[in-house]
Design a protein around this motif. Structure first.
Motif, PDB file in Angstrom:
ATOM      1  N   GLN A 179      -1.664  10.063  -0.966  1.00 25.32           N
ATOM      2  CA  GLN A 179      -1.029   8.985  -1.712  1.00 25.32           C
ATOM      3  C   GLN A 179      -2.033   8.296  -2.618  1.00 25.32           C
ATOM      4  O   GLN A 179      -1.775   8.055  -3.801  1.00 25.32           O
ATOM      5  CB  GLN A 179      -0.424   7.979  -0.726  1.00 25.32           C
ATOM      6  CG  GLN A 179      -0.106   6.636  -1.342  1.00 25.32           C
ATOM      7  CD  GLN A 179       0.707   5.761  -0.417  1.00 25.32           C
ATOM      8  OE1 GLN A 179       1.864   6.008  -0.172  1.00 25.32           O
ATOM      9  NE2 GLN A 179       0.078   4.727   0.112  1.00 25.32           N
ATOM     10  N   ALA A 180      -3.210   7.997  -2.053  1.00 26.31           N
ATOM     11  CA  ALA A 180      -4.236   7.306  -2.839  1.00 26.31           C
ATOM     12  C   ALA A 180      -4.629   8.136  -4.057  1.00 26.31           C
ATOM     13  O   ALA A 180      -4.790   7.611  -5.161  1.00 26.31           O
ATOM     14  CB  ALA A 180      -5.463   7.032  -1.965  1.00 26.31           C
ATOM     15  N   ALA A 239       0.175  -3.579  -4.859  1.00 29.17           N
ATOM     16  CA  ALA A 239      -1.100  -4.288  -5.027  1.00 29.17           C
ATOM     17  C   ALA A 239      -2.166  -3.381  -5.617  1.00 29.17           C
ATOM     18  O   ALA A 239      -2.942  -3.783  -6.476  1.00 29.17           O
ATOM     19  CB  ALA A 239      -1.558  -4.834  -3.672  1.00 29.17           C
ATOM     20  N   ASP A 240      -2.195  -2.131  -5.169  1.00 32.21           N
ATOM     21  CA  ASP A 240      -3.253  -1.222  -5.601  1.00 32.21           C
ATOM     22  C   ASP A 240      -3.041  -0.649  -6.996  1.00 32.21           C
ATOM     23  O   ASP A 240      -3.977  -0.165  -7.612  1.00 32.21           O
ATOM     24  CB  ASP A 240      -3.365  -0.038  -4.612  1.00 32.21           C
ATOM     25  CG  ASP A 240      -4.100  -0.447  -3.347  1.00 32.21           C
ATOM     26  OD1 ASP A 240      -4.510  -1.620  -3.288  1.00 32.21           O
ATOM     27  OD2 ASP A 240      -4.248   0.387  -2.447  1.00 32.21           O
ATOM     28  N   MET A 267       4.411  -2.921  -0.501  1.00 30.32           N
ATOM     29  CA  MET A 267       3.652  -3.963  -1.190  1.00 30.32           C
ATOM     30  C   MET A 267       2.205  -3.540  -1.403  1.00 30.32           C
ATOM     31  O   MET A 267       1.571  -3.914  -2.396  1.00 30.32           O
ATOM     32  CB  MET A 267       3.682  -5.267  -0.379  1.00 30.32           C
ATOM     33  CG  MET A 267       5.036  -5.929  -0.311  1.00 30.32           C
ATOM     34  SD  MET A 267       5.706  -6.330  -1.928  1.00 30.32           S
ATOM     35  CE  MET A 267       5.027  -7.952  -2.184  1.00 30.32           C
ATOM     36  N   GLY A 268       1.664  -2.749  -0.478  1.00 28.34           N
ATOM     37  CA  GLY A 268       0.290  -2.279  -0.613  1.00 28.34           C
ATOM     38  C   GLY A 268       0.131  -1.405  -1.847  1.00 28.34           C
ATOM     39  O   GLY A 268      -0.845  -1.524  -2.596  1.00 28.34           O
ATOM     40  N   VAL A 269       1.091  -0.518  -2.081  1.00 27.45           N
ATOM     41  CA  VAL A 269       1.053   0.346  -3.262  1.00 27.45           C
ATOM     42  C   VAL A 269       1.140  -0.497  -4.530  1.00 27.45           C
ATOM     43  O   VAL A 269       0.433  -0.258  -5.510  1.00 27.45           O
ATOM     44  CB  VAL A 269       2.209   1.376  -3.202  1.00 27.45           C
ATOM     45  CG1 VAL A 269       2.357   2.110  -4.516  1.00 27.45           C
ATOM     46  CG2 VAL A 269       1.982   2.353  -2.066  1.00 27.45           C
ATOM     47  N   HIS A 276       8.774   0.611  -2.061  1.00 25.58           N
ATOM     48  CA  HIS A 276       9.097  -0.458  -1.110  1.00 25.58           C
ATOM     49  C   HIS A 276       7.806  -1.017  -0.525  1.00 25.58           C
ATOM     50  O   HIS A 276       7.837  -1.926   0.288  1.00 25.58           O
ATOM     51  CB  HIS A 276       9.966   0.098   0.013  1.00 25.58           C
ATOM     52  CG  HIS A 276       9.224   1.092   0.848  1.00 25.58           C
ATOM     53  ND1 HIS A 276       9.080   2.406   0.471  1.00 25.58           N
ATOM     54  CD2 HIS A 276       8.534   0.953   2.005  1.00 25.58           C
ATOM     55  CE1 HIS A 276       8.357   3.043   1.370  1.00 25.58           C
ATOM     56  NE2 HIS A 276       7.996   2.198   2.309  1.00 25.58           N
ATOM     57  N   THR A 280       1.016  -8.767 -11.374  1.00 23.30           N
ATOM     58  CA  THR A 280       0.840  -8.475  -9.956  1.00 23.30           C
ATOM     59  C   THR A 280      -0.040  -9.533  -9.302  1.00 23.30           C
ATOM     60  O   THR A 280       0.237  -9.985  -8.190  1.00 23.30           O
ATOM     61  CB  THR A 280       0.212  -7.079  -9.795  1.00 23.30           C
ATOM     62  OG1 THR A 280       1.025  -6.159 -10.510  1.00 23.30           O
ATOM     63  CG2 THR A 280       0.149  -6.671  -8.350  1.00 23.30           C
ATOM     64  N   VAL A 310      -1.379   9.241   3.658  1.00 22.57           N
ATOM     65  CA  VAL A 310      -2.090   8.121   3.045  1.00 22.57           C
ATOM     66  C   VAL A 310      -3.191   8.587   2.085  1.00 22.57           C
ATOM     67  O   VAL A 310      -3.315   8.085   0.972  1.00 22.57           O
ATOM     68  CB  VAL A 310      -2.722   7.239   4.142  1.00 22.57           C
ATOM     69  CG1 VAL A 310      -3.387   6.030   3.528  1.00 22.57           C
ATOM     70  CG2 VAL A 310      -1.678   6.805   5.136  1.00 22.57           C
TER      71      VAL A 310
END
Lengths: 273, 319, 301
Positions: free
Chosen positions: B185-186, B214-215, B210-212, B208, B234, B182
């Motif tokens: 990833q950020a 959104a960010d 959704m958090g990625v 896949h 978005t 994580v």
């Protein structure tokens, strides 16, 4: 007293060359400490989550709790019993095994591909001699399948005929087969798609409520953990750096590592009022 | 309106298996503008990676492009992607080791990529390679290191440097952070955003998560069973999703601090159909709770340039 | 059965001419060997039915003395070659099948134990395999054959010669099985379903037999087909070298050895027909084995 108590859990792996080679090359012994002095406890009927990144030792802890890996130091007490107690007799060991089951990460590797679903579910029932009568055993298999939202005729199929989410359900059914009290969930949804993940998480919640199960929930995903756990332990490089009630820990993290994890976790919360 | 950098018109990718034909990507149209990050989101098997391969001209047997066109800078590339592949469009894969040669130093590989595409003298190219490494956050002093000496996140940075070397105007990132932790990833997503901002490079981010989405992304296209379910900024798509599938997807995504423990997550019943089993009308119809009359028989078009759902047809009849 | 007809394996078979042709040849040869008594015009193993006057009759020509004709001619002792090949095939196939079974049993067992138990047992088994692999397997077979013949009392040596042959070929071919099974076992034993089995308290032995064994068998099938061809050739080679089956019950290899003596005096058929049969059979098995390997595991191509 807590249902599960892990005290001073430590696990080391000896990665050094064989003794003979060391003698010749003069290399030092190389011992990796995967888990270092980890202590926590889980109350009956609650979910304790361990969060951490790869290499944090969370799966090693899961195996030690499951009784398939002996700790180098420290001990795990489950309902007052310890797998590694040399005085534990076979009957008690069997009883302890029956209380602890596990749900795994990979929907592909966790079911034997050559076995029919019915046989997979029968294995724990037979291993613990839970049901004598053949017809009752069959009924139990169907009951288990229905409990996880699958149908009776699925028992004659093989694992490859199911999707990832369905296999995870079967895996859960197998874990339930011997009426366990503690289920260790090792990243149970990290290989699943979002919509299927929600189904599996909800199923786990339902089963916990119905059967009073205790969960050790292991994940790298703080968002998943925040919807599942009563209490969270944060692992970093084999050590427990912070522990606390879910809401408190997420709202007010103390350790720098926890803060960093929270900041880094992708979250759609900002878009949803 | 400015012409888009990349334009996909009614692309259909077909899978031929045992003489039978299945549509892996079905009648998909979308555009990528200069300097934006477009997210392609969908569950496994939705065909999102296939779209990336189609743009790169990497569709191979048993798959083939059965209809549609792809234009890059107004030049048709679906028939021959060779001139743009790796030069104007580069790709980043999930596993960094796919793109790195384990037997050669990263500097070697960077130099080769730079000099294949840009006529530069060796010292100039070396200087550029170092600058690229610096840009992706790697100490240029490590230019002579081998890939295996880097951690997973660092390797992915090297891959990004390699992808940037020919100065592409479009980068296709296929699940670039799925194999990473994580925190790493950020950092990688941040890096991609920076590149987009400073260089004006467009990025297609396939994921896949959704958090990625959104960010990271500016616009997002939601795929279901190889079809476009919804497309929009978005903000719009996540804040006010139109398609029942997108709604479900957003609601099913767990949020940090979002729900109390007693609440259950929203769940979409069932799972995405297999390629050989896609229903006749709307592919989402059997899982949909809001279905109207047309859903069962007819495939919906994209209404309002936003969503392929009969609910948004002006003449929709309630069931 | 319906599941098999719809499987990818059968589909790939239907569209592979090589697989079909080799399969047909294999089945044809096996059937003729099994039904040798019904097909063969003479019984070549019955010395009473032999007529030395029939010796060296060329194929499809009447014998100068007896006026009899033979499809593939006769050898020096007047044995009908066609019948002899059929009966010889029987011996070759029997030796081949039994030797492969022995090699498979041994190799799978040792590979499974080596992979699952690990440690010094693994090292011991695999180093032994390495040492054996440094010798050509035909040499190993001859060594075992020689030792066995030496140990056996002279009066049973003759009856036991086929058993000894099977043992020597079987013991010389177990290594590929063991290596493959060990490799797959190492992969399988790390999978999560093995942890699940441990958690219900299954013993190591139960896990090995019930869980791992069924999952490491599909490459074994491929190796078995290829080893089968090797075993038949090994049998022929040993018989050719004169250490195999006795000449009164000739196998393909024995026939080729007999034929070789007469090749340069113009009696080509004594060598030719057994050799072609051996070639066709071994080639078909190898082609079929290759196809099987490619289909079961496309990554190995």
């Amino acid at each position: 007293m807590s249902y599960v108590t892990a005290s001073g859990l430590t696990r080391q792996y000896d990665l050094s060359d064989p003794w003979f080679i060391r003698m010749i090359t003069g290399r030092k012994a190389n011992v990796l400490t995967a888990v270092n002095q980890v202590s926590f406890s889980i109350e009956k009927g609650t979910t304790y989550a361990l969060v951490g990144e790869s290499g944090s030792g969370k799966s090693t802890i899961a195996k030690m709790l499951a009784g398939v890996l002996a700790p180098s130091q420290g001990s795990v007490q489950i309902d007052g019993h310890d797998f590694n107690n040399p005085r534990l007799d076979n009957a008690n060991k069997k009883m302890l095994r029956q209380r602890v089951q596990m749900v795994f990460q990979s929907p592909y590797a966790s079911l034997n591909p050559r076995w029919k679903i019915g046989d997979i579910l029968l294995e724990p029932i037979n291993a613990f001699n839970l049901i004598e009568d053949k017809a009752t055993r069959q009924k139990r298999v169907i009951e288990l399948l229905e409990q996880v939202g699958m149908s009776a005729h699925d028992q004659t199929k093989y694992p490859h005929e199911f999707s990832g989410g369905q296999r995870q359900r079967i895996s859960i059914a197998r874990a339930l087969a011997c009426h366990p009290e503690l289920i260790i969930c090792d990243e149970p949804t990290s290989a699943l798609d979002v919509s299927v993940q929600a189904q599996v998480l909800n199923l786990l919640k339902d089963l916990q409520q119905e059967n009073g199960l205790t969960y050790l929930f292991i994940s790298h995903d703080l968002a998943v953990i925040s919807t599942m756990a009563n209490k969270i332990g944060v692992l970093k490089d084999g050590e427990l750096v912070e522990e606390g009630e879910t809401s408190g820990l997420l709202a007010n993290p103390q350790h720098a590592y926890t803060k960093m994890l929270l900041a880094a976790a992708p979250d759609i919360g900002a878009y949803i009022s | 309106m400015p012409t888009p950098l990349l334009q996909i018109n009614q692309l259909t990718v077909t899978l031929k298996k045992r003489q039978a034909l299945f549509k892996a990507v079905d009648n998909l149209s979308l555009t990528v503008n200069k300097g934006e990050i477009l997210g392609l989101v969908g569950e496994s098997g939705a065909g999102k990676s296939m779209v990336g391969s189609a743009i790169m001209g990497l569709i191979d047997k048993p798959l083939f492009i059965s209809s549609g066109e792809i234009y890059f800078k107004q030049r048709r590339i679906d028939t021959n992607a060779q001139p743009v592949r790796g030069a104007e469009i580069s790709m980043i894969f999930q596993d960094p080791l796919v793109s790195l040669n384990p037997l050669r130093t990263i500097g070697d590989q960077l130099l080769e990529t730079i000099r294949t595409h840009i006529p530069l003298s060796k010292p100039k190219a070396l200087e550029r390679a170092k600058r690229l490494l610096k840009e992706v956050g790697i100490d240029p002093a490590r230019i002579n290191a081998y890939p295996h000496t880097f951690s997973g996140g660092m390797r992915q940075r090297v891959v990004i440097a390699l992808a940037l070397a020919p100065e592409p105007s479009l980068i296709i990132a296929d699940e670039p952070t799925t194999a990473l932790d994580v925190s790493v990833q950020a950092q990688i997503l941040d890096l991609l955003k920076q590149l987009c901002k400073h260089r004006g490079t467009s990025i297609i981010l396939i994921t896949h998560d959704m958090g990625v989405i959104a960010d990271t992304t500016d616009r997002v296209a939601v795929l279901y069973s190889g079809r476009l379910a919804e497309i929009g900024t978005t903000y719009d798509v996540l804040k006010n999703p139109c398609h029942p599938y997108t709604k479900g997807l957003v609601a099913a995504t767990p949020q940090i601090n979002g729900a109390s423990l007693k609440d259950k997550l929203f769940q979409i019943p069932g799972s995405m159909p297999d390629l050989n089993n896609i229903p006749a009308g709307c592919a989402f119809y059997p899982r949909c709770t809001q279905a109207v009359c047309q859903c069962e028989g007819e495939q919906p078009a994209l209404f309002d340039n936003r969503t392929a759902c009969w609910l948004f047809d002006k003449g929709a009849k309630p069931k | 059965m319906r599941r098999f007809l719809q499987s990818d394996l059968f589909y790939s078979f239907r569209y592979s001419p090589v697989a079909i042709v080799s399969f047909v040849i294999i089945v044809f040869i096996i059937l003729t060997a099994i039904f040798a008594d019904l097909i063969a015009p003479n019984n070549p193993f019955d010395p009473a039915s032999l007529n030395l006057m029939n010796g060296f009759t060329p194929p499809m020509q009447a014998n100068d003395f007896t006026g009899e004709t033979f499809l593939m001619g006769t050898d020096d002792q007047g044995r009908d070659l066609f019948s002899t090949i059929l009966y010889g095939l029987r011996i070759s196939l029997f030796v081949g099948v039994m030797a492969v079974m022995l090699a498979m049993l041994l190799g799978v067992m040792l590979g499974l134990v080596a992979g699952f138990v690990g440690g010094w047992i693994d090292s011991f088994i695999m180093r032994f395999a390495d040492i054996q692999m440094t010798f050509p397997s035909i040499l190993v077979a001859m060594l075992i054959y020689g030792v066995a013949k030496g140990i056996l009392p002279p009066e049973v040596r003759y009856e036991m010669s086929i058993a000894v042959l099977i043992m020597s070929i079987g013991l010389s071919e177990w290594v590929p099985f063991a290596r493959t099974v060990r490799g797959s076992t190492l992969v399988e034993k790390e999978k999560e379903y093995i942890i699940a089995a441990k958690m219900v308290g299954l013993s190591r032995y139960q896990i090995m037999i019930r869980h791992i064994l069924p999952n490491v068998l599909s490459p074994v099938l491929v190796i078995a087909t290829i080893t089968f061809a090797l075993a038949i050739i090994a049998e022929a080679t040993l018989s050719f070298l004169g250490v195999g089956v006795p000449t009164t019950k000739p196998s393909l290899g024995t026939l080729i050895r007999i034929g070789q003596d007469f090749l340069f005096s113009g009696e080509w058929w004594i060598l030719f027909f057994p050799a072609v049969t051996l070639l066709a059979f071994a080639l078909s098995i190898n082609l079929f084995g290759d196809w099987l390997r490619d289909t079961l595991n496309p990554k190995l191509k």
